[in-house]
Design a protein around this motif. Structure first.
Motif, PDB file in Angstrom:
ATOM      1  N   LYS A 235       0.862  -1.194  -0.103  1.00 27.59           N
ATOM      2  CA  LYS A 235       0.320   0.042   0.249  1.00 27.59           C
ATOM      3  C   LYS A 235       0.737   1.093  -0.329  1.00 27.59           C
ATOM      4  N   LYS A 239       0.150   2.871  -3.787  1.00 24.76           N
ATOM      5  CA  LYS A 239      -1.477   3.688  -2.605  1.00 24.76           C
ATOM      6  C   LYS A 239      -2.251   3.586  -3.052  1.00 24.76           C
ATOM      7  N   LYS A 240      -2.470   2.062  -2.743  1.00 24.31           N
ATOM      8  CA  LYS A 240      -4.576   1.480  -3.012  1.00 24.31           C
ATOM      9  C   LYS A 240      -4.051   0.001  -2.746  1.00 24.31           C
ATOM     10  N   ASP A 241      -5.412  -0.248  -2.259  1.00 20.34           N
ATOM     11  CA  ASP A 241      -5.068  -1.848  -1.960  1.00 20.34           C
ATOM     12  C   ASP A 241      -4.794  -2.439  -2.704  1.00 20.34           C
TER      13      ASP A 241
END
Ligand code: FA5
Length: 340
Positions: A235, A239-241
């Motif tokens: 992450k 910057k995201k799952d």
């Protein structure tokens, strides 16, 4: 008029030869060859001549003009050289356009490695670097891979001629036992670095690539700790799952062991060349530290447990930036590097 011309030529030649500077020469050129100069004055009179004299004098005047122009050109050339020689050795012409120096920047592997370090430092991990030239003991034996173990074949490498027992490390796992010996337990550390393998290259495989190893030793460490650390790491970079899947994997230094695949971000899991049309990229080997490795590091496996993982940084960078061939990293191709 013929006599006048010859006299003019001799006088001009003598004066030109006496000139010492470009400024002298300029003045004399104007005096003799300029529009209002002495030769032009004679040439103007040629048109008033008649009969045979006209072409004869005209020809002579033009010939003299050419000779004088030649000597002026030669002297100008000579004075030019003298002026160059008179310039100081470090002559700086501040009127020349400037040359912009080409500025370098960090390699994409370095950019992402630094971001990874930041993520792990926030979770309390030390960042340690280890030797690339390593002993067989730390690269293999201390990791429960004795000389006759078949796992040595999977990670064939470059051995050092005339230095038995030394090799270029095949994995950043070489730092596991070194770190336990030095820091004891509990400990949390990551080891980013370059590793080497004797293998055929393709879009996913290089002979020289980068890994990031993570090691956490404490009491009652479980797979849940490992999975959480990996998810926080991914992450932090994407910057995201990011979807991950664990498959059973065999590494002699962990028990149980896993291969961790990351959903292919190049094709959004649809299937492409990088993920061999599976939608997943194999990126991490991981597991719970084997009791024999803890023992090799001087730790009692009845008290301490831990997780370890080793990730291919190149493959992570490929997913991050959409790079479809691992060989580009070391190609030295500026068209590739300038994109970062
Ligand atoms: C290892 O190197 C183990 N040391 C990982 C490990 C650490 C397992 C701690 C358990 C505990 P493996 O050979 O699978 O495992 O390599 C780990 C990762 O490095 C791979 O998932 C892949 O992302 C990358 N990798 C391996 N070989 C190459 C290669 N030739 N070129 C580029 N990346 C590679």
């Amino acid at each position: 008029m013929e006599l006048d011309l010859k006299k003019l030529k001799d006088q001009a030649m003598a004066e030109f030869k006496k000139s010492k500077t470009l400024a002298d020469l300029d003045k004399l050129e104007t005096k003799y060859l300029g529009r209002k100069g002495e030769l032009s004055a004679i040439l103007r009179k040629v048109k008033d001549l008649t009969g045979e004299a006209k072409p004869k004098i005209g020809q002579l005047a033009n010939q003299i003009k050419l000779e004088l122009e030649k000597i002026v050109a030669e002297l100008r050339h000579e004075f030019g050289h003298l002026a160059d020689k008179a310039k100081p050795a470090h002559y700086l012409d501040i009127t020349l356009p400037g040359q912009k120096p080409a500025l370098g920047h960090l390699h994409p592997i370095t950019i992402i490695t630094r971001q990874l370090e930041e993520v792990f430092v926030k979770m309390g991990f030390m960042v340690l670097e280890g030797p690339e030239l390593e002993s067989e003991y730390y690269n293999f034996e201390s990791l429960n891979i004795p000389a006759t173990h078949p796992a040595r074949d999977i990670q064939d490498t470059f051995y050092i001629k005339d230095q038995p027992g030394w090799l270029l490390r095949t994995q950043t796992s070489n730092q596991q036992v070194r770190t336990m010996e030095k820091y004891g337990a509990p400990l949390r550390a990551i080891f980013p670095g370059r590793v080497f393998r004797c293998e055929a290259t393709d879009v996913r495989h290089e002979t020289t690539f980068y890994q990031l190893e993570g090691l956490m030793i404490d009491k009652d460490i479980s797979i849940a700790h490992l999975v959480t650390a990996l998810k926080v790491m991914l992450k932090g970079i994407f910057k995201k799952d990011v979807k991950v899947r664990l498959r059973p994997g065999y590494f002699p230094f962990v028990e149980p062991g896993f291969e961790v695949d990351v959903s292919c971000l190049l094709c959004d899991g649809e299937g492409c060349g990088l993920c061999k049309k599976t939608g997943w990229v194999e990126m991490i080997g991981a597991g719970l530290v084997h009791p024999k490795v803890l023992q090799a590091g001087g730790l009692d496996p009845k008290i301490w447990s831990g997780f370890a993982f080793g990730m291919g940084i190149n493959r992570l960078v490929m997913l991050k930036y959409g790079i479809d061939d691992i060989r580009l990293f070391m190609s030295g191709d500026l068209r590739f590097l300038e994109q970062f």
